[in-house]
Design an enzyme around this catalytic site. Structure first.
Site, short mmCIF file in Angstrom:
data_model
loop_
_atom_site.label_atom_id
_atom_site.label_comp_id
_atom_site.label_asym_id
_atom_site.label_seq_id
_atom_site.Cartn_x
_atom_site.Cartn_y
_atom_site.Cartn_z
N ASP A 38 0.82 -1.22 0.00
CA ASP A 38 0.00 0.00 0.00
C ASP A 38 0.85 1.26 0.00
OD1 ASP A 38 -2.43 -1.43 0.10
OD2 ASP A 38 -2.26 -1.66 2.26
N ARG A 117 -2.13 3.00 16.57
CA ARG A 117 -2.34 4.03 15.56
C ARG A 117 -2.22 5.47 16.07
NH1 ARG A 117 -0.68 0.60 12.62
NH2 ARG A 117 -1.94 -0.44 11.03
N ASP A 146 -8.47 2.19 10.51
CA ASP A 146 -7.22 2.94 10.70
C ASP A 146 -7.27 4.34 10.12
OD1 ASP A 146 -6.07 0.95 12.13
OD2 ASP A 146 -4.91 0.11 10.48
N SER A 195 -2.98 -8.77 4.48
CA SER A 195 -2.67 -7.50 5.11
C SER A 195 -2.30 -7.81 6.56
CB SER A 195 -3.89 -6.57 5.07
OG SER A 195 -3.60 -5.35 5.73
#
Length: 443
Positions: A38, A117, A146, A195
């Site tokens: 990504d 995060r 996220d 992922s």
């Protein structure tokens, strides 16, 4: 129109089809950079499609394995991207152990990615501001949590927020094709099949065939936890001071080291695997696989110690406080005013959560088998079946009156309903029904 709000379209089946390019995008953008598929694709898109002059990659260390940093460095070098690596392990470990004090979980699994995060987002924002960037960017999709966790931090700044994967509606299939067409260095890991997010506290695996809830995962998706078949049980003693774990088997350890050690010890017993259907903030239901050995052991031990030292009322009310704290943490809002207020209660009650808990690890599970504390709200003699009386002048006979009243209203209500069905209701629930509810009927 700025880069953060530019509407773009792209044919996801043809990598050469370009989206509309924001006219005003320029300067430097700081990208949350992992070196994975990504973010590698995002580097190219931010330059070629969004028009930024320079992309700096910011990799924040929250306990990822060394090979991820090596791959990120190699990818950044191949892309010609200046990379910043920020060590935030201590900050992250501090938040993880704070989560233990709040017995934090979401739908039954320990929070991990959600806790990381905000820590990552803050570190990236600091670099972006120090380097004079005009924007910050991430590689999150528009379907996950996220994006919200990153942006809740970033949108408190004056920088533009860019989300290429979300804004362009990209799929992992398109990204793989695009990377191949552009010759981007997407190597290592699973090649984009899953992922995967790894940090000090947890490891998550999603995507590919795992998106089918009926698929039974292969054991090779797990890296932290071993198949526990045939392994002997092991006891581990956790020491807490004011709700925070400080030692394992009597050895004082730093926060990071303590978590790493328990990940290894508990992971060897297969402890901390979760396979679940998770409800995301946007309402989507997704299949998630997690590994969280240390978190499982620490949460188990902490809750056991709270059970020993807190009163019934404190435990009942704290369960509500813990649930609210966990929800805000899941949303990435650990700096919300509500969280500060909740933590005041958590800290106050945990001031007495000091002592040791021994946990038995065996067969993929762990359970507390002993607990000790100078603050125990417990009297062995009062609770013992070998003692005639209770304590403080209270005798067993004193419970007779309590037993008579216990359930009285329910018995009375059931009697009234039964009589009503027979057409014999006593209008005021008077003495006849009362005598029957107390087992004193003459029938």
């Amino acid at each position: 129109m700025d880069a953060a709000t530019q509407t773009t379209t792209v044919d996801r089946h043809h990598p050469d089809t370009k989206p509309m390019t924001p006219e005003t995008a320029s300067g430097t953008v700081a990208l949350a950079f992992s070196g994975g598929l990504d973010t590698t694709v995002c580097v190219s898109l931010l330059k070629e499609e969004y028009g930024y002059d320079e992309v700096v990659g910011v990799t924040v260390d929250v306990g990822q394995p060394d090979y991820e940093f090596e791959e990120a460095e190699e990818t950044a070098e191949a892309l010609g991207v200046e990379q910043y690596v920020v060590d935030a392990k201590e900050d992250f470990a501090d938040l993880c152990l704070k989560a233990v004090k709040a017995n934090a979980d979401y739908q039954g699994y320990p929070l991990g990615t959600a806790l990381a995060r905000p820590v990552i987002a803050k570190a990236i924002l600091e670099v972006a501001q120090e380097e004079g960037c005009s924007a910050v960017a991430h590689g999150c999709t528009g379907k996950g949590n996220d994006q919200l966790r990153f942006e809740s931090v970033w949108r408190d700044s004056e920088l533009d927020v860019i989300a290429p994967v979300r804004e362009l509606g990209l799929t992992r299939e398109w990204e793989n094709e695009y990377a191949q067409e552009k010759g981007l260095p997407v190597e290592g890991g699973d090649g984009g099949r899953y992922s995967i997010d790894t940090n000090l506290w947890s490891r998550s695996i999603e995507g590919s065939e795992l998106e089918d809830p009926s698929t039974i995962p292969e054991d090779d998706i797990y890296k932290w936890t071993e198949n526990p078949s045939g392994k002997d049980a092991e006891l581990v003693e956790i020491t807490f001071e004011e709700g925070e774990a400080v030692a394992v088997d009597g050895d004082d350890l730093g926060k990071v080291e303590l978590i790493e050690q328990l990940n290894s010890q508990a992971g060897a017993h297969g402890i901390g695997r979760t396979d679940m259907m998770e409800d995301r903030m946007l309402g989507l239901k997704v299949r998630e696989n997690y590994e969280h050995p240390a978190a499982t052991v620490l949460l188990t031990a902490h809750e056991a110690l709270e059970g020993l030292v807190l009163t019934q009322e404190e435990r009942s009310f704290k369960a509500q406080v813990d649930q609210e704290w966990s929800q805000k943490a899941y949303e990435g809002l650990v700096d919300a005013p509500l969280v500060s207020a909740l933590e005041a209660f958590v800290d106050d009650t945990n001031a007495r959560v000091t002592g040791t808990v021994t946990v038995k690890m065996e067969g993929g599970h762990c359970r507390p088998v002993s607990r000790e504390s100078d603050y125990a709200v417990y009297s062995e003699s009062a609770a013992s079946f070998d003692e005639e009386d209770v304590t403080g002048g209270i005798t067993q006979e004193d419970a007779t009156g309590v037993a008579k009243y216990h359930g009285f209203q329910s018995r009375l209500a059931n009697k009234i309903l039964a009589d009503a069905k027979k057409g014999e209701a006593v209008a005021d629930g008077g003495s006849e029904a009362t005598d029957s509810a107390n087992g004193e009927s003459e029938e």
